[in-house]
Design a protein around this motif. Structure first.
Motif, PDB file in Angstrom:
ATOM      1  N   ASN A 117      23.716 -33.331 -75.088  1.00 34.02           N
ATOM      2  CA  ASN A 117      24.368 -32.531 -76.135  1.00 34.02           C
ATOM      3  C   ASN A 117      25.718 -31.994 -75.651  1.00 34.02           C
ATOM      4  N   THR A 118      25.791 -31.652 -74.372  1.00 36.10           N
ATOM      5  CA  THR A 118      27.061 -31.175 -73.809  1.00 36.10           C
ATOM      6  C   THR A 118      28.100 -32.299 -73.827  1.00 36.10           C
ATOM      7  N   TRP A 119      27.679 -33.493 -73.387  1.00 41.64           N
ATOM      8  CA  TRP A 119      28.615 -34.634 -73.389  1.00 41.64           C
ATOM      9  C   TRP A 119      29.035 -34.985 -74.811  1.00 41.64           C
ATOM     10  N   LYS A 120      28.076 -34.895 -75.751  1.00 41.38           N
ATOM     11  CA  LYS A 120      28.419 -35.227 -77.143  1.00 41.38           C
ATOM     12  C   LYS A 120      29.485 -34.283 -77.684  1.00 41.38           C
ATOM     13  N   SER A 121      29.471 -33.038 -77.184  1.00 40.19           N
ATOM     14  CA  SER A 121      30.468 -32.082 -77.679  1.00 40.19           C
ATOM     15  C   SER A 121      31.792 -32.225 -76.919  1.00 40.19           C
ATOM     16  N   GLY A 122      31.865 -33.215 -76.030  1.00 40.77           N
ATOM     17  CA  GLY A 122      33.112 -33.499 -75.326  1.00 40.77           C
ATOM     18  C   GLY A 122      33.316 -32.671 -74.065  1.00 40.77           C
ATOM     19  N   ARG A 123      32.295 -31.879 -73.675  1.00 45.07           N
ATOM     20  CA  ARG A 123      32.429 -31.027 -72.479  1.00 45.07           C
ATOM     21  C   ARG A 123      31.789 -31.688 -71.257  1.00 45.07           C
ATOM     22  N   PRO A 124      32.224 -31.320 -70.060  1.00 42.71           N
ATOM     23  CA  PRO A 124      31.578 -31.849 -68.852  1.00 42.71           C
ATOM     24  C   PRO A 124      30.320 -31.039 -68.514  1.00 42.71           C
ATOM     25  N   VAL A 125      29.423 -31.662 -67.776  1.00 42.25           N
ATOM     26  CA  VAL A 125      28.232 -30.971 -67.263  1.00 42.25           C
ATOM     27  C   VAL A 125      28.511 -30.532 -65.832  1.00 42.25           C
ATOM     28  N   GLN A 126      28.261 -29.266 -65.541  1.00 44.25           N
ATOM     29  CA  GLN A 126      28.382 -28.799 -64.157  1.00 44.25           C
ATOM     30  C   GLN A 126      27.019 -28.980 -63.483  1.00 44.25           C
TER      31      GLN A 126
END
Ligand SMILES: NC(=O)c1ccc[n+]([C@@H]2O[C@H](COP(=O)([O-])OP(=O)(O)OC[C@H]3O[C@@H](n4cnc5c(N)ncnc54)[C@H](OP(=O)(O)O)[C@@H]3O)[C@@H](O)[C@H]2O)c1
Length: 292
Positions: A176-185
């Motif tokens: 879901n984080t990647w889908k929103s265009g953000r990176p995962v820490q």
């Protein structure tokens, strides 16, 4: 949410049946993993387990002979933000069920986070020392549950899967984080033993069938860092252009974290006579590459 139709069999409740592991337990039972039980998955729509009167009423009507208790406030952040609510959901609710279940079997889902993570490779007899509210609630409940001779406490680790709501499993949060265009820490120095929730469910029913009681560790055979886990998941979602930022516990600001809560599961593999699945080969063999 019923899994097996025969009215002659004793009733088993699976609480938290719309959650990640509870749903997999119901699915596994439907596929034949729980012979000897009429399995009923309980969701919040059936009963609010924090409402004692509603629970009493349902007990009176149904009289289960087994409760597999998966309902919980399972997010560590939510527990840390509201310890009183965490105590209600993770201590009072299970102990209330245990008290009502005078003659039946109780299976309680606990966590690797009962340990402080200072050495890893924990066995069942290592002394718990939780560093966060979630772990503290689990450890508190374990102690009372284990005072009952036929109760079983299952400590599991990060569970992988696809939940009904699409946001319960750690991998779903990542996607879901990647889908929103953000990176995962992802921490390079925090270790867990991930396992698929479908595997957790199958092993749990087998354990129940074996009559095992006491505390037992049920987790994947591989000790992996959060960064290794994220990297593995990312390989399955090339179309999302998944980005992972490696971070260290030294940089972490916030509630304390346990660095290495990897679990030794030899007791379980010895009991059931087979090795636990290693996460990376399991994922490679079971998860199709997604192109979303
Ligand atoms: N998943 C993991 O990685 C992991 C790791 C270690 C241990 N565990 C433990 O394993 C167990 C199952 O985890 P999970 O991942 O399946 O949890 P989950 O996905 O968060 O599901 C928990 C379920 O409990 C229900 N619930 C909570 N309070 C309730 C109440 N008062 N009345 C009725 N239902 C209630 C929730 O319903 P709503 O959706 O309506 O809130 C939800 O369906 C938990 O004890 C968890 O702490 C899980």
């Amino acid at each position: 949410m019923s899994a097996s139709p025969s009215r002659d069999l004793p009733l088993a409740w699976v609480t938290g049946a719309s959650g990640l592991i509870g749903w997999e337990l119901v699915r596994a039972a439907r596929a034949g993993a729980a012979p000897g039980w009429r399995v009923r998955g309980l969701t919040r729509a059936d009963v609010d387990l924090a409402n004692p009167r509603a629970v009493d009423e349902l007990f009176e009507q149904e009289r289960p002979g087994l409760i597999v208790h998966c309902a919980a406030l399972s997010r560590t952040g939510a527990c840390q933000a509201d310890p009183a609510q965490a105590f209600r959901q993770n201590v009072e609710v299970p102990l209330g069920l245990l008290e009502r279940l005078s003659a039946g079997r109780f299976v309680f889902f606990s966590s690797d986070l009962v340990f402080d993570g200072l050495h890893g490779g924990y066995v069942e007899t290592d002394p718990p020392h939780p560093v966060n509210v979630y772990g503290q609630t689990k450890w508190k409940t374990e102690q009372t549950v284990l005072s009952r001779p036929n109760a079983l406490v299952i400590r599991t680790s990060l569970n992988y899967g696809h939940s009904l709501t699409g946001d319960r499993a750690f991998n779903e949060e990542m996607v879901n984080t990647w889908k929103s265009g953000r990176p995962v820490q992802a921490f390079v120095d925090e270790y867990r033993c991930p396992i698929a929730a479908s595997e957790t469910a199958r092993w749990t029913w087998d354990l129940i069938r074996s009559g095992q009681s006491g505390v037992i560790h049920l987790a994947g055979a591989e000790r992996l860092s959060r960064w290794q886990i994220a990297t593995e998941i990312a390989r399955h979602y090339p179309a999302l252009n998944p980005r992972i930022i490696p971070v260290t516990l030294g940089e972490h600001v916030g509630p304390p974290r346990a660095p290495d809560v990897s679990l030794n599961c030899e007791q379980l593999s010895g009991c059931l006579g087979r090795p636990l699945p290693a996460f990376r080969p399991w994922l490679a063999g079971n998860e199709p590459i997604h192109t979303v």
